[in-house]
Design a protein around this motif. Structure first.
Motif, short mmCIF file in Angstrom:
data_model
loop_
_atom_site.label_atom_id
_atom_site.label_comp_id
_atom_site.label_asym_id
_atom_site.label_seq_id
_atom_site.Cartn_x
_atom_site.Cartn_y
_atom_site.Cartn_z
N ASP A 1 0.86 -1.19 0.00
CA ASP A 1 0.00 0.00 0.00
C ASP A 1 0.88 1.23 0.00
O ASP A 1 0.82 2.08 0.89
N CYS A 2 1.72 1.32 -1.02
CA CYS A 2 2.83 2.27 -1.03
C CYS A 2 2.41 3.64 -1.58
O CYS A 2 2.91 4.08 -2.61
N HIS A 3 1.48 4.31 -0.89
CA HIS A 3 1.14 5.67 -1.29
C HIS A 3 1.94 6.66 -0.47
O HIS A 3 2.60 6.31 0.51
N VAL A 4 1.88 7.94 -0.87
CA VAL A 4 2.74 8.97 -0.28
C VAL A 4 2.55 9.05 1.24
O VAL A 4 3.53 9.18 1.99
N GLY A 5 1.31 8.98 1.71
CA GLY A 5 1.05 9.13 3.14
C GLY A 5 1.60 8.01 3.99
O GLY A 5 1.64 8.14 5.22
#
Length: 406
Positions: free
Chosen positions: A63-67
């Motif tokens: 789940d490699c999103h910015v946040g």
């Protein structure tokens, strides 16, 4: 105080959490990305216009999103920007982290009204940062990459933060209590008993004495606990904040410990077949964290809570997330390159020399003369942005209609 913020465990907690999750996801297209991991992999699986490379089987964030990247402190007080959320971690294909990060960056750029040309260049910079992690020994790679202003600001904040900052941010209170309200809801009697039973376990209790400033043999006492209304995609899962007193001194400063208990469920991210992973979801998450984010992994434990798999970690003042609001052209390039470097280092540290070299060669393939990024990456981002925008608008329409009928 509005009663909607304080439902009892038996009077609609789950329904209230789902409504809140829908609201959070409707607030912005970027929030919709963060809250829609399952849909992301459904969309990705349905794409037929390209073929993704099979990367080496390693632990990926999933789940490699910015946040989900930001400063993390280890038990000795050192701070680095690493992956900070491993709920979806599996032994899988590293391209999934790249595409998830690319979609997150593209959505942030669109939210900043940057052009498609800028997004294409961001994808090129993302690949440059990611591949830089494989050039030399992963711990030393990328020293010449300039940090974006957002990363420098948040690192300065992290180094200055104390327990009082953490308490004001997380529990809005420096007293040894957790105030009930919008963010914290009351626990049932059964849940309160489960909290005390959990920290009566010496292995779990020792998690609170890891910091170098604390005595390893110090006593650990539960001061307060509450259901924590936190996150986006995880809203609806069991989550408990526990305030502990460590040692026999006064309950303040380093004597206090804020523990986060979070339910571990099956990952939406696809795993490689025939690979060995812990069967228990909490143990899977802790194991993935130890490989991808060592500073965080050493501070986590898996356990059981009311017959549910959970994982625990102490929240430290330095644990923050990278915040991206309005991106300029130059900042967008630096953010894409730097965050991809962080992800690349997390991947590269799991590979030996020959595996890194073969993975680099694979990443260099399928590049056109007009775009210095793999064709599969760009095609995936274009199609996923389109599906994401449609899904986001449909979500907003459904949520607005549901709200109007209540």
């Amino acid at each position: 105080m509005k009663t909607a913020y304080r439902p009892t465990p038996s009077s609609g907690r789950q329904a209230a959490l789902i409504a809140l999750r829908n609201l959070k996801m409707a607030r912005s297209a970027h929030a919709y990305v963060r809250g829609n991991t399952i849909r992301f992999y459904q969309w990705l699986e349905s794409l037929e216009s390209h073929t993704l490379p099979d990367g080496p089987p390693i632990w990926i964030c999933g789940d490699c999103h910015v946040g989900n990247l930001g400063p993390i402190s280890n038990a000795q007080g050192h701070v680095e920007i690493q992956i900070r959320d491993l709920d979806q971690t599996v032994v899988g294909n590293p391209v999934h982290d790249l595409i998830r990060l690319g979609l997150s960056l593209a959505t942030a750029a669109r939210g900043s009204d940057l052009s498609g040309v800028v997004i294409a260049t961001m994808m090129e910079q993302m690949m440059e940062g990611y591949e830089r992690a494989f050039d030399t020994a992963c711990e030393d790679a990328g020293g010449s990459i300039e940090s974006p202003e957002s990363a420098r600001v948040i690192m300065r904040q992290a180094w200055k933060r104390t327990w009082k900052n953490l308490a004001r941010d997380r529990i809005e209170n420096t007293k040894p209590t957790i105030p009930l309200g919008k963010s914290f809801w009351p626990l049932s009697r059964e849940e309160k008993r489960a909290v005390k039973q959990l920290f009566a376990d010496e292995i779990v209790a020792r998690l609170a004495t890891l910091l170098r400033s604390r005595d390893e043999g110090a006593s650990v006492k539960v001061l307060d606990a509450a259901y924590w209304v936190k996150g986006c995609s995880s809203l609806g899962r069991l989550r408990v904040a526990v305030l502990l007193d460590v040692g026999r001194g006064s309950s303040s400063g380093d004597d206090l410990c804020l523990m986060d208990i979070k339910e571990a469920i099956q990952a939406a991210a696809p795993r490689y077949p025939a690979v060995r992973m812990p069967r228990d979801n909490g143990e899977r998450i802790v194991e993935g964290a130890r490989h991808l984010a060592p500073f965080l992994g050493e501070r986590m434990r898996a356990s059981r809570f009311l017959d549910r798999s959970v994982f625990l970690r102490e929240l430290l003042p330095q644990d923050l997330k990278v915040e991206i609001n309005q991106l300029t052209h130059d900042e967008a390039m630096k953010v894409a390159r730097f965050l991809a470097l962080v992800v690349g280092k997390a991947h590269a540290r799991q590979m030996d020399g020959s595996t890194r070299e073969s993975w680099q060669r694979e990443l260099q393939r399928n590049r056109s003369k007009k775009l210095d990024a793999p064709t599969w990456l760009w095609t995936s981002i274009v199609e996923l942005v389109s599906r994401h925008e449609r899904g986001y608008l449909e979500h907003c329409r459904r949520y607005a209609m549901d709200s109007a009928t209540r």
